[in-house]
Design a protein around this motif. Structure first.
Motif, PDB file in Angstrom:
ATOM      1  N   MET A   1     -24.239  -8.135 -53.403  1.00 54.32           N
ATOM      2  CA  MET A   1     -25.481  -8.854 -53.632  1.00 54.32           C
ATOM      3  C   MET A   1     -25.949  -9.556 -52.350  1.00 54.32           C
ATOM      4  SD  MET A   1     -27.537  -9.072 -55.964  1.00 54.32           S
ATOM      5  CE  MET A   1     -28.924  -9.927 -56.500  1.00 54.32           C
ATOM      6  N   GLN A   2     -24.987  -9.989 -51.546  1.00 48.76           N
ATOM      7  CA  GLN A   2     -25.326 -10.648 -50.284  1.00 48.76           C
ATOM      8  C   GLN A   2     -26.049  -9.683 -49.350  1.00 48.76           C
ATOM      9  OE1 GLN A   2     -24.864 -13.968 -49.610  1.00 48.76           O
ATOM     10  NE2 GLN A   2     -26.074 -13.600 -47.776  1.00 48.76           N
ATOM     11  N   LEU A   3     -25.614  -8.420 -49.354  1.00 50.02           N
ATOM     12  CA  LEU A   3     -26.275  -7.412 -48.533  1.00 50.02           C
ATOM     13  C   LEU A   3     -27.743  -7.270 -48.914  1.00 50.02           C
ATOM     14  CD1 LEU A   3     -26.232  -5.059 -46.476  1.00 50.02           C
ATOM     15  CD2 LEU A   3     -25.609  -3.582 -48.389  1.00 50.02           C
ATOM     16  N   VAL A   4     -28.014  -7.239 -50.200  1.00 55.09           N
ATOM     17  CA  VAL A   4     -29.395  -7.108 -50.682  1.00 55.09           C
ATOM     18  C   VAL A   4     -30.217  -8.313 -50.239  1.00 55.09           C
ATOM     19  CG1 VAL A   4     -30.839  -7.046 -52.740  1.00 55.09           C
ATOM     20  CG2 VAL A   4     -28.793  -5.635 -52.630  1.00 55.09           C
ATOM     21  N   SER A   5     -29.657  -9.486 -50.387  1.00 55.44           N
ATOM     22  CA  SER A   5     -30.370 -10.715 -50.007  1.00 55.44           C
ATOM     23  C   SER A   5     -30.657 -10.736 -48.502  1.00 55.44           C
ATOM     24  CB  SER A   5     -29.543 -11.934 -50.405  1.00 55.44           C
ATOM     25  OG  SER A   5     -30.166 -13.121 -49.978  1.00 55.44           O
ATOM     26  N   ILE A  59     -37.522  -1.666 -40.098  1.00 57.86           N
ATOM     27  CA  ILE A  59     -37.915  -1.918 -41.488  1.00 57.86           C
ATOM     28  C   ILE A  59     -37.506  -0.741 -42.371  1.00 57.86           C
ATOM     29  CG2 ILE A  59     -39.862  -2.219 -43.066  1.00 57.86           C
ATOM     30  CD1 ILE A  59     -41.271  -3.772 -40.813  1.00 57.86           C
ATOM     31  N   ASN A  60     -37.690   0.461 -41.868  1.00 56.90           N
ATOM     32  CA  ASN A  60     -37.274   1.648 -42.624  1.00 56.90           C
ATOM     33  C   ASN A  60     -35.776   1.612 -42.910  1.00 56.90           C
ATOM     34  OD1 ASN A  60     -39.809   2.818 -42.820  1.00 56.90           O
ATOM     35  ND2 ASN A  60     -39.566   3.980 -40.945  1.00 56.90           N
ATOM     36  N   MET A  61     -34.971   1.292 -41.901  1.00 55.14           N
ATOM     37  CA  MET A  61     -33.524   1.257 -42.075  1.00 55.14           C
ATOM     38  C   MET A  61     -33.095   0.158 -43.050  1.00 55.14           C
ATOM     39  SD  MET A  61     -31.927   2.178 -38.343  1.00 55.14           S
ATOM     40  CE  MET A  61     -32.934   1.060 -37.381  1.00 55.14           C
ATOM     41  N   VAL A  62     -33.697  -1.014 -42.915  1.00 53.65           N
ATOM     42  CA  VAL A  62     -33.348  -2.123 -43.794  1.00 53.65           C
ATOM     43  C   VAL A  62     -33.765  -1.816 -45.231  1.00 53.65           C
ATOM     44  CG1 VAL A  62     -33.833  -4.549 -44.310  1.00 53.65           C
ATOM     45  CG2 VAL A  62     -33.374  -3.857 -41.969  1.00 53.65           C
ATOM     46  N   SER A  63     -34.924  -1.213 -45.401  1.00 52.71           N
ATOM     47  CA  SER A  63     -35.390  -0.851 -46.744  1.00 52.71           C
ATOM     48  C   SER A  63     -34.458   0.175 -47.381  1.00 52.71           C
ATOM     49  CB  SER A  63     -36.811  -0.299 -46.688  1.00 52.71           C
ATOM     50  OG  SER A  63     -37.706  -1.300 -46.263  1.00 52.71           O
ATOM     51  N   LEU A  64     -34.009   1.138 -46.593  1.00 55.50           N
ATOM     52  CA  LEU A  64     -33.070   2.131 -47.101  1.00 55.50           C
ATOM     53  C   LEU A  64     -31.757   1.476 -47.497  1.00 55.50           C
ATOM     54  CD1 LEU A  64     -32.237   5.055 -47.663  1.00 55.50           C
ATOM     55  CD2 LEU A  64     -31.554   5.216 -45.245  1.00 55.50           C
ATOM     56  N   ALA A  65     -31.234   0.599 -46.642  1.00 55.46           N
ATOM     57  CA  ALA A  65     -29.975  -0.089 -46.960  1.00 55.46           C
ATOM     58  C   ALA A  65     -30.103  -0.905 -48.242  1.00 55.46           C
ATOM     59  CB  ALA A  65     -29.569  -1.000 -45.797  1.00 55.46           C
ATOM     60  N   GLU A  66     -31.223  -1.564 -48.401  1.00 55.79           N
ATOM     61  CA  GLU A  66     -31.451  -2.367 -49.604  1.00 55.79           C
ATOM     62  C   GLU A  66     -31.521  -1.485 -50.850  1.00 55.79           C
ATOM     63  OE1 GLU A  66     -34.570  -5.703 -51.299  1.00 55.79           O
ATOM     64  OE2 GLU A  66     -34.778  -5.001 -49.245  1.00 55.79           O
ATOM     65  N   ALA A  67     -32.243  -0.377 -50.753  1.00 54.94           N
ATOM     66  CA  ALA A  67     -32.364   0.533 -51.899  1.00 54.94           C
ATOM     67  C   ALA A  67     -31.004   1.132 -52.266  1.00 54.94           C
ATOM     68  CB  ALA A  67     -33.369   1.636 -51.589  1.00 54.94           C
ATOM     69  N   ILE A  68     -30.224   1.503 -51.259  1.00 49.01           N
ATOM     70  CA  ILE A  68     -28.892   2.057 -51.526  1.00 49.01           C
ATOM     71  C   ILE A  68     -27.994   1.005 -52.178  1.00 49.01           C
ATOM     72  CG2 ILE A  68     -26.779   2.895 -50.415  1.00 49.01           C
ATOM     73  CD1 ILE A  68     -28.625   4.368 -48.408  1.00 49.01           C
ATOM     74  N   ALA A  69     -28.067  -0.221 -51.691  1.00 46.53           N
ATOM     75  CA  ALA A  69     -27.254  -1.297 -52.275  1.00 46.53           C
ATOM     76  C   ALA A  69     -27.622  -1.509 -53.744  1.00 46.53           C
ATOM     77  CB  ALA A  69     -27.435  -2.585 -51.480  1.00 46.53           C
ATOM     78  N   TYR A  70     -28.895  -1.523 -54.038  1.00 47.15           N
ATOM     79  CA  TYR A  70     -29.315  -1.658 -55.432  1.00 47.15           C
ATOM     80  C   TYR A  70     -28.803  -0.494 -56.273  1.00 47.15           C
ATOM     81  CZ  TYR A  70     -32.560  -5.626 -55.010  1.00 47.15           C
ATOM     82  OH  TYR A  70     -33.114  -6.861 -54.850  1.00 47.15           O
ATOM     83  N   GLN A  71     -28.907   0.718 -55.745  1.00 47.07           N
ATOM     84  CA  GLN A  71     -28.431   1.898 -56.475  1.00 47.07           C
ATOM     85  C   GLN A  71     -26.935   1.795 -56.756  1.00 47.07           C
ATOM     86  OE1 GLN A  71     -31.380   3.460 -57.702  1.00 47.07           O
ATOM     87  NE2 GLN A  71     -30.075   5.241 -57.499  1.00 47.07           N
ATOM     88  N   GLU A  72     -26.172   1.357 -55.769  1.00 51.19           N
ATOM     89  CA  GLU A  72     -24.719   1.223 -55.932  1.00 51.19           C
ATOM     90  C   GLU A  72     -24.363   0.178 -56.989  1.00 51.19           C
ATOM     91  OE1 GLU A  72     -22.116   2.992 -54.639  1.00 51.19           O
ATOM     92  OE2 GLU A  72     -23.727   4.328 -53.987  1.00 51.19           O
ATOM     93  N   MET A  73     -25.213  -0.819 -57.142  1.00 45.79           N
ATOM     94  CA  MET A  73     -24.970  -1.845 -58.162  1.00 45.79           C
ATOM     95  C   MET A  73     -25.510  -1.418 -59.519  1.00 45.79           C
ATOM     96  SD  MET A  73     -25.623  -5.449 -56.129  1.00 45.79           S
ATOM     97  CE  MET A  73     -27.375  -5.220 -56.035  1.00 45.79           C
ATOM     98  N   GLY A  74     -26.126  -0.244 -59.591  1.00 42.26           N
ATOM     99  CA  GLY A  74     -26.690   0.231 -60.841  1.00 42.26           C
ATOM    100  C   GLY A  74     -28.031  -0.393 -61.175  1.00 42.26           C
TER     101      GLY A  74
END
Length: 90
Positions: A1-5, A59-74
Motif C-alpha cells: 500500500m505504501q508503494l501505491v501512496s 509519469i508513464n513509469m510511475v502510473s504503470l507501477a501504481e496500476a501493477i501494485a493495485y492489480q497485485e493487491m486485487g
C-alpha cells in the motif's frame, strides 16, 4: 500500500511540473518582435521541452507501477480509476 501512496504522490508532483512547463511554453510570444522583446531564449525553451519529455516518461513509469501494485493487491477498480485519472491529465 505504501508503494501505491508514494507512486500517487510522485505522479501528482510530476503532473504539476508538466503543467508548469507546458504553461511556460504556451505563454511564449508568437510574433517575431514579441520573441525579441519578451520571449525566453531558445535554449531555455528547449530545456523546458526536454523536461516535458523526461517528465512524461517518468509519469508513464510511475502510473504503470501504481496500476501493477493495485492489480497485485486485487484492487482492479482502483487501478482503473488511477489510469483514468492519468488519461484525463493527458
Amino acid at each position: 500500500m505504501q508503494l501505491v501512496s508514494d507512486a500517487e504522490n510522485s505522479r501528482n508532483l510530476l503532473m504539476q511540473s508538466q503543467s508548469a512547463n507546458a504553461a511556460f511554453i504556451k505563454n511564449q510570444p508568437e510574433s517575431t518582435w514579441g520573441k525579441i522583446l519578451s520571449g525566453a531564449t531558445p535554449e531555455k525553451i528547449n530545456a523546458r521541452m526536454n523536461e516535458l519529455r523526461e517528465s512524461l516518461c517518468a509519469i508513464n513509469m510511475v502510473s504503470l507501477a501504481e496500476a501493477i501494485a493495485y492489480q497485485e493487491m486485487g484492487e482492479t477498480e482502483a487501478a482503473k480509476v488511477s489510469l483514468e485519472y492519468y488519461a484525463k491529465f493527458i
